[in-house]
Scaffold this motif. Structure first.
Motif, mmCIF file in Angstrom:
data_model
loop_
_atom_site.group_PDB
_atom_site.id
_atom_site.type_symbol
_atom_site.label_atom_id
_atom_site.label_comp_id
_atom_site.label_asym_id
_atom_site.label_seq_id
_atom_site.Cartn_x
_atom_site.Cartn_y
_atom_site.Cartn_z
ATOM 1 N N PRO A 195 32.050 53.817 71.537
ATOM 2 C CA PRO A 195 31.118 53.350 70.526
ATOM 3 C C PRO A 195 30.344 52.256 70.959
ATOM 4 O O PRO A 195 30.801 51.507 71.746
ATOM 5 N N MET A 196 29.081 51.969 70.561
ATOM 6 C CA MET A 196 28.323 50.884 70.821
ATOM 7 C C MET A 196 28.747 49.738 70.028
ATOM 8 O O MET A 196 29.607 49.869 69.117
ATOM 9 N N GLY A 197 27.967 48.622 69.796
ATOM 10 C CA GLY A 197 27.998 47.389 69.057
ATOM 11 C C GLY A 197 26.749 46.837 68.716
ATOM 12 O O GLY A 197 25.902 47.463 69.022
ATOM 13 N N VAL A 198 26.803 45.624 68.051
ATOM 14 C CA VAL A 198 25.764 44.946 67.735
ATOM 15 C C VAL A 198 25.488 43.579 68.661
ATOM 16 O O VAL A 198 26.396 43.433 69.422
ATOM 17 N N GLN A 199 24.464 43.178 68.541
ATOM 18 C CA GLN A 199 24.206 42.039 69.648
ATOM 19 C C GLN A 199 24.860 40.811 69.156
ATOM 20 O O GLN A 199 24.989 40.480 67.937
ATOM 21 N N PRO A 200 25.695 40.137 69.854
ATOM 22 C CA PRO A 200 26.474 39.223 69.417
ATOM 23 C C PRO A 200 26.072 37.609 69.021
ATOM 24 O O PRO A 200 24.730 37.761 69.612
ATOM 25 N N ASN A 201 26.632 37.137 68.135
ATOM 26 C CA ASN A 201 26.032 35.604 67.487
ATOM 27 C C ASN A 201 24.618 35.990 67.027
ATOM 28 O O ASN A 201 23.900 35.142 67.056
ATOM 29 N N LEU A 202 24.323 37.007 66.435
ATOM 30 C CA LEU A 202 23.019 37.218 65.650
ATOM 31 C C LEU A 202 23.034 37.643 64.200
ATOM 32 O O LEU A 202 22.876 36.742 63.432
ATOM 33 N N PHE A 203 23.963 38.494 64.081
ATOM 34 C CA PHE A 203 23.864 39.205 62.540
ATOM 35 C C PHE A 203 25.038 38.504 61.845
ATOM 36 O O PHE A 203 26.252 38.473 62.281
ATOM 37 N N SER A 204 24.836 38.036 60.573
ATOM 38 C CA SER A 204 25.952 37.328 59.970
ATOM 39 C C SER A 204 25.498 37.288 58.267
ATOM 40 O O SER A 204 24.403 37.181 58.195
ATOM 41 N N PRO A 205 26.491 37.681 57.475
ATOM 42 C CA PRO A 205 26.353 37.299 56.025
ATOM 43 C C PRO A 205 25.811 35.854 55.712
ATOM 44 O O PRO A 205 24.984 35.925 54.592
ATOM 45 N N CYS A 206 26.164 34.873 56.592
ATOM 46 C CA CYS A 206 25.462 33.728 56.095
ATOM 47 C C CYS A 206 24.234 33.395 55.999
ATOM 48 O O CYS A 206 23.527 32.396 55.762
ATOM 49 N N LEU A 207 23.321 34.398 56.661
ATOM 50 C CA LEU A 207 21.974 34.183 56.714
ATOM 51 C C LEU A 207 21.188 34.734 55.572
ATOM 52 O O LEU A 207 20.083 34.786 55.234
ATOM 53 N N ARG A 208 22.215 35.047 54.373
ATOM 54 C CA ARG A 208 21.177 35.534 53.274
ATOM 55 C C ARG A 208 20.557 34.388 52.728
ATOM 56 O O ARG A 208 20.883 33.261 52.596
ATOM 57 N N ASP A 209 19.307 34.844 52.233
ATOM 58 C CA ASP A 209 18.377 33.913 51.719
ATOM 59 C C ASP A 209 17.899 34.517 50.449
ATOM 60 O O ASP A 209 17.174 35.441 50.276
ATOM 61 N N ILE A 210 18.035 33.802 49.209
ATOM 62 C CA ILE A 210 17.948 34.475 47.884
ATOM 63 C C ILE A 210 16.106 34.567 47.792
ATOM 64 O O ILE A 210 15.632 35.221 47.063
ATOM 65 N N ARG A 211 15.505 33.468 48.556
ATOM 66 C CA ARG A 211 14.086 33.479 48.307
ATOM 67 C C ARG A 211 13.462 34.454 49.192
ATOM 68 O O ARG A 211 12.222 35.115 48.768
ATOM 69 N N LEU A 212 14.077 34.836 50.273
ATOM 70 C CA LEU A 212 13.510 35.777 51.158
ATOM 71 C C LEU A 212 13.779 37.150 50.286
ATOM 72 O O LEU A 212 12.941 38.306 50.240
ATOM 73 N N ARG A 213 14.758 37.452 49.714
ATOM 74 C CA ARG A 213 15.118 38.621 48.858
ATOM 75 C C ARG A 213 14.149 38.657 47.770
ATOM 76 O O ARG A 213 13.735 39.700 47.566
ATOM 77 N N ALA A 214 13.850 37.618 47.127
ATOM 78 C CA ALA A 214 12.794 37.571 46.024
ATOM 79 C C ALA A 214 11.706 38.009 46.294
ATOM 80 O O ALA A 214 10.846 38.648 45.633
ATOM 81 N N ARG A 215 11.149 37.452 47.577
ATOM 82 C CA ARG A 215 9.958 38.071 48.160
ATOM 83 C C ARG A 215 9.853 39.288 48.584
ATOM 84 O O ARG A 215 8.839 40.246 48.464
ATOM 85 N N MET A 216 11.044 40.077 49.200
ATOM 86 C CA MET A 216 11.176 41.418 49.371
ATOM 87 C C MET A 216 11.186 42.270 48.068
ATOM 88 O O MET A 216 10.165 43.339 48.061
ATOM 89 N N LEU A 217 11.676 41.962 47.009
ATOM 90 C CA LEU A 217 11.441 42.595 45.815
ATOM 91 C C LEU A 217 10.218 42.457 45.270
ATOM 92 O O LEU A 217 9.650 43.302 44.552
ATOM 93 N N ALA A 218 9.647 41.283 45.384
ATOM 94 C CA ALA A 218 8.405 41.207 44.791
ATOM 95 C C ALA A 218 7.267 42.175 45.516
ATOM 96 O O ALA A 218 6.491 42.713 44.969
ATOM 97 N N ARG A 219 7.452 42.595 46.724
ATOM 98 C CA ARG A 219 6.786 43.333 47.729
ATOM 99 C C ARG A 219 6.694 44.762 46.840
ATOM 100 O O ARG A 219 5.958 45.804 47.111
ATOM 101 N N CYS A 220 8.063 45.025 46.338
ATOM 102 C CA CYS A 220 8.287 46.269 45.515
ATOM 103 C C CYS A 220 8.030 46.497 44.154
ATOM 104 O O CYS A 220 8.188 47.405 43.464
ATOM 105 N N GLY A 221 7.336 45.302 43.588
ATOM 106 C CA GLY A 221 6.934 45.194 42.333
ATOM 107 C C GLY A 221 8.074 44.880 41.474
ATOM 108 O O GLY A 221 8.014 45.410 40.143
#
Length: 393
Positions: free
Chosen positions: A183-209
């Motif tokens: 099995p493969m894997g992911v690029q180390p030291n990059l992906f993390s739940p700690c990067l969650r940004d509620i403002r970015l989430r709101a902007r993406m949802l706004a793109r969806c109306g």
């Protein structure tokens, strides 16, 4: 002693793609004094491109691939053999199940050869085309010429590598004897739940109306027929009745026109360009609520692995590399190729504890293997093959 690994990489394109990402990570994963990675790729002109890792890319002049002009293909077998003679590899790997492995098999060098199954043509084409009228075992019988081709390659190569258990089991059932699932894997030291940004989430949802109370689904992938984006849009649209759901698809490709037409029926689906900034990609994943994927022909499904490493539940087909990524309680499975099944899976997911599913995914995000672990295992297998050939000589 440094082991020179030569990768005859027919699917490589300088314009990007999953194979390019994979081989570039392999170059970075090599260790000076242990491995030297040399990529042999088709290109517009002969060239040598040094890499920081100490390896290099050897470009072999080759014609454009008629079905997709972003790619080229190896046509001159003598020229390819001359390149291999000059490189004097300790091991040759080939990342295509088509003509290039047969060329490498006919090369007279006495070194081990590895076939990497970076593609699953039967799932991408035959099963998708004919599953509505035939069962898979019937399709396999009709395409026995391809299975015979794979069995010949299995005879000619020392090891056959694939990245998911579904494909590995099918290859063994089809008569191949040298299959290893790595099995493969992911690029180390990059992906993390700690990067969650509620403002970015709101902007993406706004793109969806939609506002922040809606559920934000994210999808990543090339606009190709085997990715089944119109089917994904149908399932999301059906599940969206009574459930405010937005979907952003990041990608592009040859089937863009049909993808745009399919998305036009739902104002809450937004099509975005591919994300080349890997750090931004990690933030986008962590800031979404779930990943949805439609393709059952993935040989690993990097998008699902990166989503899991970002703490996302995943909604994926019950077949192929994406299914290998699924963990019960962290999303939903649906019947591959069925928009109705996807809609039912999404309704069940949305009606349940979406927050709890994300909490469970966040808790296990650190357990997702890294690409460094993948390459350590791969290089170890290659070393065993080299030593076996050396001891037998």
């Amino acid at each position: 002693m440094t082991m020179r690994i030569v990768d005859v990489c027919a699917f490589y394109s300088p314009h990007g793609g999953g194979v390019k990402t994979y081989v570039e990570q392999k170059l970075r994963a090599s260790r000076p004094g242990e491995q030297q990675i040399v990529l042999v790729v088709p290109g517009a002109q002969d060239a040598v491109i040094p890499q920081e890792s100490g390896g290099f890319i050897r470009v072999v002049k080759a014609p454009l691939f008629p079905l997709d002009r972003r790619y080229r293909y190896f046509r001159d077998e003598t020229a390819l053999h001359d390149v291999l003679d000059a490189l004097a590899p300790d091991l040759v790997e080939v990342s295509s199940p088509w003509s290039s492995p047969a060329m490498v098999a006919r090369w007279r060098g006495r070194v081990p050869r590895a076939l990497i199954m970076h593609a699953d043509p039967l799932s991408a084409y035959a099963y998708r085309w004919f599953s509505g009228v035939m069962k898979r075992n019937q399709i396999d019988r009709q395409f026995d010429w391809f299975w015979r081709h794979l069995r010949r390659l299995d005879d000619q190569f020392d090891i056959v590598i694939c990245a998911n258990g579904h494909l590995g089991r099918r290859l063994v059932e089809g008569g191949l004897k040298k299959v290893q699932v790595v099995p493969m894997g992911v690029q180390p030291n990059l992906f993390s739940p700690c990067l969650r940004d509620i403002r970015l989430r709101a902007r993406m949802l706004a793109r969806c109306g939609l506002d922040e109370r809606a559920t934000l689904l994210v999808a990543m992938g090339r606009h190709g027929k085997e990715k089944r984006w119109p089917m994904v849009f149908q399932g999301v649209t059906a599940a969206g009745f009574g459930n405010p759901v937005g979907l952003i698809l990041f990608g592009d490709g040859r089937s863009r026109a049909s993808v745009v037409r399919a998305a036009a029926h739902n104002p809450h689906i937004h099509l975005a360009a591919p994300v080349s900034d890997r750090h931004m990609l990690a933030s986008i994943l962590a800031s979404s609520d779930a990943l949805v994927h439609g393709c059952e022909a993935e040989t690993f499904c990097m998008a699902a692995a990166e989503a899991r490493a970002s703490g996302l539940p995943i909604v994926v087909p019950n077949y192929g590399g994406a299914a290998d990524q699924f963990v019960p309680g962290q999303g939903a499975l649906f019947t591959a190729g069925s928009a109705a099944s996807l809609a039912d899976a999404l309704r069940h997911f949305l009606a349940g504890n979406v927050f709890g599913a994300r909490e469970a995914a966040v808790a296990q995000a650190d357990s997702i293997p890294s690409m460094d672990m993948h390459f350590q295992r791969l290089f170890s297998l290659y070393l065993q093959q080299r030593d076996r050939i050396s001891n037998a000589a």
